[in-house]
Design an enzyme around this catalytic site. Sequence first.
Site, short mmCIF file in Angstrom:
data_model
loop_
_atom_site.label_atom_id
_atom_site.label_comp_id
_atom_site.label_asym_id
_atom_site.label_seq_id
_atom_site.Cartn_x
_atom_site.Cartn_y
_atom_site.Cartn_z
N VAL A 15 6.10 7.54 3.15
CA VAL A 15 6.06 8.63 4.14
C VAL A 15 5.91 8.07 5.55
O VAL A 15 6.65 8.41 6.47
CB VAL A 15 4.88 9.58 3.81
CG1 VAL A 15 4.69 10.62 4.90
CG2 VAL A 15 5.13 10.27 2.48
N SER A 18 8.71 4.81 6.48
CA SER A 18 10.09 5.19 6.81
C SER A 18 10.17 5.76 8.23
O SER A 18 11.16 5.55 8.93
CB SER A 18 10.63 6.18 5.78
OG SER A 18 9.82 7.32 5.74
N ARG A 47 8.61 -1.72 -3.14
CA ARG A 47 8.46 -1.96 -4.58
C ARG A 47 9.81 -1.80 -5.28
O ARG A 47 10.14 -2.54 -6.18
CB ARG A 47 7.44 -0.98 -5.17
CG ARG A 47 6.19 -1.70 -5.60
CD ARG A 47 5.24 -0.83 -6.36
NE ARG A 47 5.26 0.57 -5.92
CZ ARG A 47 4.33 1.44 -6.23
NH1 ARG A 47 3.29 1.05 -6.94
NH2 ARG A 47 4.40 2.69 -5.82
N ARG A 48 10.54 -0.75 -4.84
CA ARG A 48 11.82 -0.46 -5.50
C ARG A 48 12.94 -0.46 -4.47
O ARG A 48 13.20 0.57 -3.82
CB ARG A 48 11.73 0.90 -6.20
CG ARG A 48 10.74 0.93 -7.37
CD ARG A 48 10.72 2.29 -8.04
NE ARG A 48 10.32 3.35 -7.10
CZ ARG A 48 9.06 3.69 -6.85
NH1 ARG A 48 8.09 3.07 -7.46
NH2 ARG A 48 8.80 4.63 -5.98
N LYS A 107 -7.15 3.45 5.86
CA LYS A 107 -8.59 3.76 6.03
C LYS A 107 -9.41 3.35 4.83
O LYS A 107 -10.56 2.93 4.96
CB LYS A 107 -8.79 5.25 6.30
CG LYS A 107 -8.25 6.15 5.20
CD LYS A 107 -7.46 7.28 5.77
CE LYS A 107 -6.24 7.50 4.91
NZ LYS A 107 -5.36 8.52 5.47
N LYS A 207 -12.89 7.76 6.70
CA LYS A 207 -12.68 7.94 8.15
C LYS A 207 -14.03 8.00 8.88
O LYS A 207 -14.18 7.45 9.97
CB LYS A 207 -11.86 9.20 8.40
CG LYS A 207 -10.41 9.07 7.91
CD LYS A 207 -9.73 10.43 7.81
CE LYS A 207 -8.26 10.28 7.41
NZ LYS A 207 -7.65 11.57 7.05
N GLY A 306 0.91 13.32 8.20
CA GLY A 306 2.37 13.49 8.28
C GLY A 306 3.02 12.19 8.72
O GLY A 306 2.42 11.39 9.43
N1 LIG Z 1 0.82 10.18 4.98
C1 LIG Z 1 -0.07 10.43 5.94
O1 LIG Z 1 -0.10 11.53 6.49
C2 LIG Z 1 -1.02 9.36 6.40
C3 LIG Z 1 -1.80 9.60 7.54
C4 LIG Z 1 -2.68 8.60 7.98
C5 LIG Z 1 -2.77 7.41 7.29
N2 LIG Z 1 -2.01 7.22 6.17
C6 LIG Z 1 -2.13 5.93 5.48
O2 LIG Z 1 -0.89 5.26 5.56
C7 LIG Z 1 -0.72 4.45 4.41
C8 LIG Z 1 0.61 4.80 3.76
O3 LIG Z 1 0.62 6.16 3.41
P1 LIG Z 1 1.93 6.93 2.97
O4 LIG Z 1 1.61 8.37 3.04
O5 LIG Z 1 3.10 6.41 3.71
O6 LIG Z 1 2.02 6.52 1.42
P2 LIG Z 1 3.31 6.44 0.50
O7 LIG Z 1 2.82 6.43 -0.89
O8 LIG Z 1 4.30 7.48 0.90
O9 LIG Z 1 3.92 5.02 0.87
C9 LIG Z 1 3.43 3.81 0.42
C10 LIG Z 1 4.62 2.98 -0.01
O10 LIG Z 1 4.20 1.67 -0.31
C11 LIG Z 1 4.96 1.23 -1.41
N3 LIG Z 1 4.28 0.12 -2.06
C12 LIG Z 1 3.28 0.13 -2.96
N4 LIG Z 1 2.95 -1.10 -3.33
C13 LIG Z 1 3.75 -1.94 -2.67
C14 LIG Z 1 3.88 -3.34 -2.60
N5 LIG Z 1 3.11 -4.12 -3.36
N6 LIG Z 1 4.81 -3.86 -1.80
C15 LIG Z 1 5.59 -3.07 -1.05
N7 LIG Z 1 5.52 -1.73 -1.05
C16 LIG Z 1 4.60 -1.17 -1.84
C17 LIG Z 1 5.12 2.44 -2.29
O11 LIG Z 1 6.22 2.29 -3.16
C18 LIG Z 1 5.33 3.53 -1.25
O12 LIG Z 1 6.68 3.75 -0.97
C19 LIG Z 1 -1.94 4.69 3.54
O13 LIG Z 1 -2.91 3.72 3.82
C20 LIG Z 1 -2.43 6.05 4.01
O14 LIG Z 1 -3.80 6.24 3.80
C21 LIG Z 1 -1.13 8.16 5.72
N1 LIG Z 2 -4.47 13.06 3.11
C1 LIG Z 2 -4.86 12.91 4.47
C2 LIG Z 2 -3.77 12.21 5.24
C3 LIG Z 2 -4.23 11.70 6.56
O1 LIG Z 2 -5.07 10.62 6.45
C4 LIG Z 2 -5.15 14.29 5.06
O2 LIG Z 2 -4.91 15.29 4.41
O3 LIG Z 2 -5.65 14.36 6.19
#
Ligand SMILES: NC(=O)c1ccc[n+]([C@@H]2O[C@H](COP(=O)([O-])OP(=O)(O)OC[C@H]3O[C@@H](n4cnc5c(N)ncnc54)[C@H](O)[C@@H]3O)[C@@H](O)[C@H]2O)c1
Ligand SMILES: N[C@@H](CCO)C(=O)O
Length: 433
Positions: A15, A18, A47-48, A107, A207, A306
């Site tokens: 998420v 990308s 990973r994939r 976090k 957090k 997001g």
């Molecule tokens: N999504 C949010 O809104 C948000 C907000 C703040 C912080 N975060 C933080 O950002 C980070 C990523 O979150 P996300 O929502 O993008 O998660 P996500 O699950 O969408 O993406 C993580 C990606 O990492 C890949 N992955 C896992 N193991 C791997 C490896 N060994 N090598 C390479 N790739 C690998 C997974 O296949 C996946 O595509 C997390 O630490 C999350 O806490 C997310």
């Molecule tokens: N899952 C978390 C993403 C942001 O860290 C939330 O809902 O706020």
Amino acid sequence: MKRDSLKVALLGCGVVGSQVVRLLNEQSADLAARIGAPLELAGVAVRRPGRKRDAAVDPALLTTDAEGLVTRDDVDIVVEVIGGIEPARSLILSAMAKGKSVVTANKALLAEDGATLHRAAREGGADLYYEASVAGAIPLLRPLRESLTGDRVRRVLGIVNGTTNYILDQMDTTGASFTDALEEAQALGYAEADPTADVEGFDAAAKAAILAGLAFHTRVTAADVHREGITEITAADVASAKAMGYVIKLLAICARSEDGRSVGVRVHPAMIPRSHPLAGVREAYNAVFVEAESAGQLMFYGKGAGGAPTASAVLGDIVAVARNRLSGARGPEESVYAGLPVHPMGETVTRYHISLDVTDKPGVLARVAEIFARHDVSIQTVRQEGHGDDAQLVLVTHRATDAALTATITNLRELDIVRAVAGVMRVEGDETP
Ligand SMILES: NC(=O)c1ccc[n+]([C@@H]2O[C@H](COP(=O)([O-])OP(=O)(O)OC[C@H]3O[C@@H](n4cnc5c(N)ncnc54)[C@H](O)[C@@H]3O)[C@@H](O)[C@H]2O)c1
Ligand SMILES: N[C@@H](CCO)C(=O)O
Ligand code: NA
């Protein structure tokens, strides 16, 4: 230092990842102008590799060899958006051992083992930036780490989990049950498929640990945080709060004790008055108050989750560490000189809202009041709802230690005239003593 380009290695392309790729591509000219050298994506560890992706990632950049990527000699900056503890920690440590600066949104890892990451950054002469890890897009860590570093922060209080705020907001506005509101949050993509980290308060607790550490120049880990989630909150709790002019929010509260010698860090649902600015934080938004001695009260508000909002914070950090590398500077190191102890929840001073199913007969109120008096807990308001078999006493206390309030509840449960303690919720955000 004159450089042709700075090379970025991206770990994870989900998420957030990308969207980082998209912004690096779309804004490359502006970013180069702001930094003073172009950024170049050196590789993307996934990973994939065959998976369909949102962003137009050049397939030639994809690799499953994350360790090989982060240790490549030409890589300057590593962006970790995999999440979780391992392999994220090992990859970050490998990168820093080679002197590469790291930007992360992780976090969970920072709250569990931030000390190890900061030490590795210092030893490697590298930067560690993590604005995206707390409250997503909202600039909050940099203000704490830099803008407010000349002030003395007293308290940080806010809503730092979007999923739970969405659920509680739906329960409040539509009367939905917790289960229905959670399903809706999942359908909208706010909650994870396994939403435990959100609804049980783990995400907010991580957090809170990061915020408290920065605010009080003290090392705080997730294990130090008192944590309660929102899974036990019923439509009836929400309706009862509403009838009294309150709204229920999952709050993260980091505060110095009154004598300033310790800090309390907690995450739990609480009733706040509808007139409080946090009561107006709707849907999946985040908002955080910072109270500092000279600055007074500051409020930070915006999207805490997001892909694009989180990637905005990641990009800001990439620019910062890129500038540092070009100028040969380093960002602020971990500041934990104060070393304040985190006090147990029992020492926290708070207020309770309590609903008791009681027998409806003379003398009941006196016996209930005696229990409060025994623990030196002062009652602010009491009213009876219903009568006969439906009689309920609803009490709101003045401020007392959480230990005294908990002991009061234990003794109330033992009274024969109390059929059930129907609800207990802390009250925050009004200045009633
Ligand atoms: N999504 C949010 O809104 C948000 C907000 C703040 C912080 N975060 C933080 O950002 C980070 C990523 O979150 P996300 O929502 O993008 O998660 P996500 O699950 O969408 O993406 C993580 C990606 O990492 C890949 N992955 C896992 N193991 C791997 C490896 N060994 N090598 C390479 N790739 C690998 C997974 O296949 C996946 O595509 C997390 O630490 C999350 O806490 C997310
Ligand atoms: N899952 C978390 C993403 C942001 O860290 C939330 O809902 O706020
Ligand atoms: Na942020």
